[in-house]
Write an enzyme that holds these catalytic residues in place. Structure first.
Site, PDB file in Angstrom:
ATOM      1  N   HIS A   1     -17.521  -0.629  13.579  1.00 25.19           N
ATOM      2  CA  HIS A   1     -18.578   0.251  13.088  1.00 25.19           C
ATOM      3  C   HIS A   1     -19.046  -0.208  11.707  1.00 25.19           C
ATOM      4  O   HIS A   1     -18.339  -0.931  11.001  1.00 25.19           O
ATOM      5  CB  HIS A   1     -18.083   1.692  13.025  1.00 25.19           C
ATOM      6  CG  HIS A   1     -17.833   2.279  14.382  1.00 25.19           C
ATOM      7  ND1 HIS A   1     -17.219   3.492  14.559  1.00 25.19           N
ATOM      8  CD2 HIS A   1     -18.125   1.815  15.628  1.00 25.19           C
ATOM      9  CE1 HIS A   1     -17.135   3.761  15.857  1.00 25.19           C
ATOM     10  NE2 HIS A   1     -17.670   2.758  16.520  1.00 25.19           N
TER      11      HIS A   1
ATOM     12  N   ASN B   1     -17.741   8.916  12.008  1.00 21.64           N
ATOM     13  CA  ASN B   1     -17.872   9.836  13.139  1.00 21.64           C
ATOM     14  C   ASN B   1     -18.160   8.999  14.386  1.00 21.64           C
ATOM     15  O   ASN B   1     -19.294   8.650  14.668  1.00 21.64           O
ATOM     16  CB  ASN B   1     -18.993  10.845  12.884  1.00 21.64           C
ATOM     17  CG  ASN B   1     -19.041  11.912  13.962  1.00 21.64           C
ATOM     18  OD1 ASN B   1     -18.600  11.702  15.081  1.00 21.64           O
ATOM     19  ND2 ASN B   1     -19.587  13.058  13.617  1.00 21.64           N
ATOM     20  N   ASP B   2     -17.127   8.687  15.141  1.00 23.68           N
ATOM     21  CA  ASP B   2     -17.261   7.766  16.275  1.00 23.68           C
ATOM     22  C   ASP B   2     -18.237   8.250  17.338  1.00 23.68           C
ATOM     23  O   ASP B   2     -18.740   7.454  18.132  1.00 23.68           O
ATOM     24  CB  ASP B   2     -15.892   7.536  16.925  1.00 23.68           C
ATOM     25  CG  ASP B   2     -14.929   6.811  16.006  1.00 23.68           C
ATOM     26  OD1 ASP B   2     -15.394   6.136  15.078  1.00 23.68           O
ATOM     27  OD2 ASP B   2     -13.713   6.917  16.224  1.00 23.68           O
ATOM     28  N   SER B   3     -18.496   9.547  17.375  1.00 23.89           N
ATOM     29  CA  SER B   3     -19.362  10.080  18.425  1.00 23.89           C
ATOM     30  C   SER B   3     -20.847   9.883  18.134  1.00 23.89           C
ATOM     31  O   SER B   3     -21.679  10.068  19.026  1.00 23.89           O
ATOM     32  CB  SER B   3     -19.088  11.578  18.621  1.00 23.89           C
ATOM     33  OG  SER B   3     -19.453  12.303  17.457  1.00 23.89           O
TER      34      SER B   3
END
Length: 203
Positions: free
Chosen positions: A66, A141-143
């Site tokens: 990310h 925030n991986d989502s």
């Protein structure tokens, strides 16, 4: 970080374990964490995998990451150096990883050189015409993933920009204390460019 074994998340291990151990004055384990983390930095790209396995399973890792992951090793280093004032650690030689084979390099460079490469990679990821790091493949925030993958190169997350700004200023102060004033001034100038673009484009 994972008490049953398994992978180290680059972001994860640079947050909770580093902060927890420093709060208990366990400086040496943090130093070893930093050695392990910086030895995972990709030699050519200058960034890190999202997660990685330790030896002898180091061929198992996620080479993508990310957009904020590259900032966390710098934060962990600043945490350690501010807490311990172990400025000699900047000169400690650490290996790299080959991003194609995942093999550790024979060549070792000072931790400060690893950070120079980190910062150069961050600059390459600025949105053209700005000093704002692009969103990439997400953040803490991986989502939160862009619905349109093309937007990864044109979106900015204010949270990640602020995180980067803070770490550059902290590291500039570390460099001043280490007698590297010229490098510190360059980083200070870069952080001010980030602040200006943050206010211009995001505020």
């Amino acid at each position: 970080e994972q008490y049953t074994g398994a992978a180290w998340g680059t972001r994860d291990v640079c947050q909770g374990p580093v902060e927890f151990l420093l709060s208990l004055d366990h400086d040496q384990p943090v130093k070893e964490i930093l050695r392990l983390v910086f030895a995972q930095q990709y030699e050519k790209r200058g960034d890190w995998p999202q997660w990685f396995m330790l030896e002898p399973y180091s061929n198992i890792q996620d080479k993508h990451a990310h957009g904020d992951v590259i900032v966390w090793p710098l934060k962990a280093l600043c945490d350690y150096l501010e807490w311990t004032n172990d400025l000699a650690f900047l000169d400690e030689p650490v290996a790299w990883r080959d991003e194609d084979t995942f093999v550790r390099t024979a060549r070792k460079d000072p931790v400060a050189r690893h950070i120079t490469k980190l910062i150069a990679t961050v600059r390459e990821r600025f949105i053209p015409g700005t000093s704002l790091i692009r969103y990439g493949e997400g953040d803490w925030n991986d989502s939160l993933q862009p619905a349109d993958p093309k937007l990864r190169d044109w979106m900015v997350r204010g949270w990640t920009v602020a995180l980067l700004f803070q770490q550059l200023r902290r590291y500039a102060e570390v460099l001043r204390r280490a007698g590297r004033g010229d490098e510190a001034e360059k980083l200070q100038a870069l952080s001010e460019e980030i602040r200006a673009d943050f206010n211009r484009h995001l505020v």
